[in-house]
Design a protein around this motif. Structure first.
Motif, mmCIF file in Angstrom:
data_model
loop_
_atom_site.group_PDB
_atom_site.id
_atom_site.type_symbol
_atom_site.label_atom_id
_atom_site.label_comp_id
_atom_site.label_asym_id
_atom_site.label_seq_id
_atom_site.Cartn_x
_atom_site.Cartn_y
_atom_site.Cartn_z
ATOM 1 N N THR A 31 39.792 44.612 35.982
ATOM 2 C CA THR A 31 38.841 43.512 36.002
ATOM 3 C C THR A 31 38.322 43.358 34.576
ATOM 4 O O THR A 31 38.648 44.190 33.720
ATOM 5 C CB THR A 31 37.695 43.787 37.001
ATOM 6 N N GLU B 247 34.939 42.328 33.232
ATOM 7 C CA GLU B 247 33.516 42.106 32.890
ATOM 8 C C GLU B 247 33.214 42.537 31.455
ATOM 9 O O GLU B 247 32.597 41.792 30.690
ATOM 10 C CB GLU B 247 32.592 42.867 33.852
ATOM 11 N N ARG C 58 45.364 47.992 39.736
ATOM 12 C CA ARG C 58 44.486 48.959 40.395
ATOM 13 C C ARG C 58 45.385 49.950 41.124
ATOM 14 O O ARG C 58 46.182 49.550 41.974
ATOM 15 C CB ARG C 58 43.537 48.269 41.384
ATOM 16 N N GLU D 171 45.922 51.643 43.588
ATOM 17 C CA GLU D 171 45.524 51.855 44.986
ATOM 18 C C GLU D 171 46.187 53.112 45.518
ATOM 19 O O GLU D 171 47.387 53.307 45.326
ATOM 20 C CB GLU D 171 45.980 50.654 45.837
ATOM 21 N N MET E 252 49.489 41.919 49.936
ATOM 22 C CA MET E 252 48.104 41.898 50.425
ATOM 23 C C MET E 252 47.286 42.957 49.687
ATOM 24 O O MET E 252 46.172 42.706 49.270
ATOM 25 C CB MET E 252 48.104 42.171 51.930
ATOM 26 N N GLY F 203 48.364 45.032 46.637
ATOM 27 C CA GLY F 203 49.331 45.466 45.640
ATOM 28 C C GLY F 203 48.660 46.363 44.611
ATOM 29 O O GLY F 203 47.438 46.562 44.662
ATOM 30 N N ASP G 9 39.649 35.425 37.664
ATOM 31 C CA ASP G 9 38.325 35.999 37.565
ATOM 32 C C ASP G 9 37.506 35.184 36.575
ATOM 33 O O ASP G 9 37.959 34.938 35.457
ATOM 34 C CB ASP G 9 38.315 37.481 37.221
ATOM 35 N N ALA G 10 36.355 34.727 37.061
ATOM 36 C CA ALA G 10 35.448 33.901 36.267
ATOM 37 C C ALA G 10 34.164 34.674 36.018
ATOM 38 O O ALA G 10 33.792 35.534 36.836
ATOM 39 C CB ALA G 10 35.130 32.606 37.018
ATOM 40 N N VAL H 37 39.874 36.800 50.610
ATOM 41 C CA VAL H 37 40.652 36.037 49.610
ATOM 42 C C VAL H 37 39.839 35.736 48.356
ATOM 43 O O VAL H 37 40.385 35.311 47.331
ATOM 44 C CB VAL H 37 41.210 34.732 50.217
ATOM 45 N N GLY H 38 38.525 35.972 48.427
ATOM 46 C CA GLY H 38 37.680 35.747 47.249
ATOM 47 C C GLY H 38 36.430 36.581 47.374
ATOM 48 O O GLY H 38 36.042 36.986 48.480
ATOM 49 N N HIS H 39 35.802 36.882 46.228
ATOM 50 C CA HIS H 39 34.608 37.723 46.266
ATOM 51 C C HIS H 39 33.768 37.347 45.062
ATOM 52 O O HIS H 39 34.295 37.316 43.940
ATOM 53 C CB HIS H 39 35.026 39.191 46.182
ATOM 54 N N SER I 34 30.173 37.467 38.357
ATOM 55 C CA SER I 34 31.639 37.378 38.257
ATOM 56 C C SER I 34 32.193 36.938 39.596
ATOM 57 O O SER I 34 31.583 37.187 40.643
ATOM 58 C CB SER I 34 32.251 38.705 37.811
ATOM 59 N N TYR I 35 33.328 36.263 39.543
ATOM 60 C CA TYR I 35 33.829 35.521 40.696
ATOM 61 C C TYR I 35 35.352 35.660 40.766
ATOM 62 O O TYR I 35 36.045 35.158 39.881
ATOM 63 C CB TYR I 35 33.442 34.048 40.551
ATOM 64 N N GLY I 36 35.847 36.375 41.785
ATOM 65 C CA GLY I 36 37.288 36.638 41.851
ATOM 66 C C GLY I 36 37.968 35.947 43.019
ATOM 67 O O GLY I 36 37.405 35.808 44.097
ATOM 68 N N ILE I 37 39.201 35.512 42.776
ATOM 69 C CA ILE I 37 40.095 34.982 43.824
ATOM 70 C C ILE I 37 41.426 35.685 43.613
ATOM 71 O O ILE I 37 41.814 35.942 42.465
ATOM 72 C CB ILE I 37 40.274 33.454 43.701
ATOM 73 N N GLY I 38 42.138 35.963 44.710
ATOM 74 C CA GLY I 38 43.428 36.642 44.595
ATOM 75 C C GLY I 38 44.590 35.702 44.853
ATOM 76 O O GLY I 38 45.077 35.628 46.000
HETATM 77 N N1 LIG Z 1 44.924 45.300 45.453
HETATM 78 C C1 LIG Z 1 44.827 43.965 45.517
HETATM 79 N N2 LIG Z 1 45.928 43.223 45.785
HETATM 80 C C2 LIG Z 1 45.859 41.860 45.856
HETATM 81 N N3 LIG Z 1 44.715 41.161 45.668
HETATM 82 C C3 LIG Z 1 43.591 41.871 45.398
HETATM 83 C C4 LIG Z 1 43.580 43.290 45.312
HETATM 84 N N4 LIG Z 1 42.305 43.689 45.025
HETATM 85 C C5 LIG Z 1 41.559 42.570 44.946
HETATM 86 N N5 LIG Z 1 42.316 41.472 45.168
HETATM 87 C C6 LIG Z 1 41.868 40.082 45.168
HETATM 88 O O1 LIG Z 1 41.011 39.886 44.036
HETATM 89 C C7 LIG Z 1 39.772 39.334 44.472
HETATM 90 C C8 LIG Z 1 38.651 39.781 43.537
HETATM 91 O O2 LIG Z 1 38.667 41.196 43.471
HETATM 92 S S1 LIG Z 1 37.260 41.906 43.518
HETATM 93 O O3 LIG Z 1 37.503 43.289 43.260
HETATM 94 O O4 LIG Z 1 36.668 41.604 44.779
HETATM 95 N N6 LIG Z 1 36.329 41.246 42.383
HETATM 96 C C9 LIG Z 1 36.483 41.493 41.084
HETATM 97 O O5 LIG Z 1 37.356 42.174 40.617
HETATM 98 C C10 LIG Z 1 35.435 40.852 40.192
HETATM 99 N N7 LIG Z 1 35.695 41.221 38.801
HETATM 100 C C11 LIG Z 1 35.439 39.387 40.352
HETATM 101 S S2 LIG Z 1 35.798 38.593 38.892
HETATM 102 C C12 LIG Z 1 39.624 39.831 45.909
HETATM 103 O O6 LIG Z 1 38.759 38.977 46.644
HETATM 104 C C13 LIG Z 1 41.051 39.767 46.413
HETATM 105 O O7 LIG Z 1 41.363 38.440 46.853
#
Ligand SMILES: Nc1ncnc2c1ncn2[C@@H]1O[C@H](COS(=O)(=O)NC(=O)[C@@H](N)CS)[C@@H](O)[C@H]1O
Length: 439
Positions: A109, A111, A140, A142, A150, A152, A159-160, A284-286, A316-320
């Motif tokens: 990420t 930040e 990451r 994992e 889903m 990975g 990421d915003a 799908v987003g956080h 911060s704003y994430g979408i996958g």
């Molecule tokens: N291991 C993963 N594989 C696929 N997509 C993922 C994985 N981890 C997170 N994501 C996607 O990334 C989005 C944001 O991840 S997060 O950890 O929630 N948020 C952040 O990293 C913050 N830095 C937002 S900028 C999640 O909502 C999800 O859609």
């Protein structure tokens, strides 16, 4: 695109290692190939979908006023030492050394990095608000990557990061992203519900996860059924109106919705039983608001209207996007394969020549292929020398929204058959009408 010249490695059998339908179908439809645990190559069909998802994500980020940049995947450990997260982040962080023995990492990420960019240039509150975003690969490590894309290890994330003078401003930035997310997921053909969420390693005290309901989802969620029928903020939403956006967020947070980490069983019990939804969901987003968590230790300050320097308030704003390619399949498939929503389908139309080599069907298909392409449609022309049954099965599996079937019998009467993948309705019509309908 002519299928005879494309690269579409369809699998006949169902891969045994795939546990959920999206993983099975992405492998069978030749969209991805696993290179090792949690690491995938994107093959042509999958990459077309990923690019279409990214285009919609980008359009809605831009609509909200966010500005696109692109940061590297490899980061210096020094930055993460400034925020104190280098040691705290744990085993998920892939730590590497360069040839000078410098400690680096593959970013999970950004930040710290985006705060470093901000502090290098912005000094005055007059330059706020600012939201910088990128669409970049993350890593990451994992402990148990699974379910294909889903969860990975290397995955794509938008990421915003927002920067404001104070909490009120940061709340407005948060609300802009909240609205952008509602629009983004709706345009992807998904019903995503915002749920109060835990903030975890990102931090802060305000966070929402955007969850789509799917039986194979990893999250356990509880929400009020009415959310499923809420209408989405319009394209001409005034993102500058603090009150206007707050009203949208108030409406979208007025009923019960929580992930299991935040679940309040007593509050949920107050919801009428027939309105209660408890289901599995896919995050799908956080989005997060975390104030000065990074700006304080990293010295990202601006001079306020009163002449006083203060650390900026951030979120911060994430979408996958890579997870979304799988999540959309989870939400939209049937027993024959994927059913792509038109907005993200790898091609708009599949033209099926049932007798390749026959001058009549070949000529008709060439004409259809050229006229639809000229009209700006993405056409996959199955010109292979293969049995009709195999062509139907491939077209159903890869989920192209429209199939235009050209066979010698119906062609003799000047007709072709149009089939809508979702629902399966078929219609026989003239070539001109078919081109008119799809063009
Ligand atoms: N291991 C993963 N594989 C696929 N997509 C993922 C994985 N981890 C997170 N994501 C996607 O990334 C989005 C944001 O991840 S997060 O950890 O929630 N948020 C952040 O990293 C913050 N830095 C937002 S900028 C999640 O909502 C999800 O859609």
């Amino acid at each position: 695109m002519r299928l005879s010249r494309y690269f579409l490695p369809i699998l006949r059998e169902t891969p045994k290692e795939a546990e959920i339908v999206s993983h099975r179908l992405m492998l069978r439809a030749g969209m991805i190939r696993q290179q090792s645990a949690g690491l995938y190559s994107w093959l042509p069909l999958g990459l077309r979908v990923l690019n279409k998802i990214n285009r919609i994500v980008r359009e809605e980020q831009d609509r909200s006023g966010a500005v696109e940049i692109l940061m590297p995947t490899i980061q210096s450990a020094d930055l993460w030492r400034e925020s104190g997260r280098y040691d705290a982040y744990g085993k998920e962080m892939l730590r590497i050394k360069d040839r000078h023995d410098r400690e680096m990492l593959y970013g999970p990420t950004n930040e710290e990095m985006v705060t470093d960019i901000f502090r290098s240039y912005v000094r005055s509150y007059k330059d706020l608000p600012l939201n910088l975003y990128h669409i970049q690969w993350k890593f990451r490590d994992e402990v148990r990557p699974r379910f294909g894309l889903m969860r990975g290890r290397e995955f794509l994330m938008k990421d915003a990061y927002s920067f404001d003078l104070d909490q009120a401003g940061a709340r407005h930035s948060y609300n802009k992203m909240f609205v952008a997310y509602l629009r983004t997921f709706a345009r992807l053909g998904l019903k995503a519900i915002p749920m109060r969420a835990d903030t975890g390693p990102i931090g802060g005290d305000l966070s929402h996860e955007f969850i789509i309901l799917a039986s194979t989802g990893e999250s356990e969620v509880f929400c009020h059924k009415d959310y499923l029928d809420f209408d989405i903020p319009a394209a001409d939403t005034d993102f500058d109106s603090r009150e206007g956006l707050q009203e949208i967020i108030d409406r979208w947070t007025s009923l019960y919705a929580a992930t299991s980490e935040m679940h309040d069983a007593a509050a949920f019990a107050a919801v009428a039983p027939e309105q209660q939804v408890s289901a599995r969901g896919i995050e799908v987003g956080h989005i997060f608001y975390f104030g000065t968590k990074y700006s304080e230790p990293m010295g990202a300050t601006v001079t306020g209207p009163d002449g006083v320097d203060r650390p900026v308030h951030m979120g911060s704003y994430g979408i996958g996007p890579s997870r979304l390619a799988a999540a959309i399949i989870e939400a939209s498939h049937d027993e024959n394969g994927i059913v792509w929503p038109e907005a993200v389908a790898p091609f708009d139309v599949a033209v099926l020549n049932l007798k390749a080599g026959d001058s009549g069907t070949d000529a008709a298909c060439e004409r259809i292929y050229h006229e639809l392409t000229a009209a700006g449609r993405d056409v996959l022309y199955d010109d292979r020398d293969d049995r009709p049954g195999a062509k139907f099965a491939t077209a159903d599996l890869i989920g192209i929204p429209w199939q235009l079937v050209v066979g010698p019998k119906s062609l003799a009467e000047g007709k072709v058959e149009l089939k809508r993948r979702a629902g399966g309705e078929r219609e026989t019509l003239s070539i001109e009408d078919a081109i008119q309908r799809l063009g």
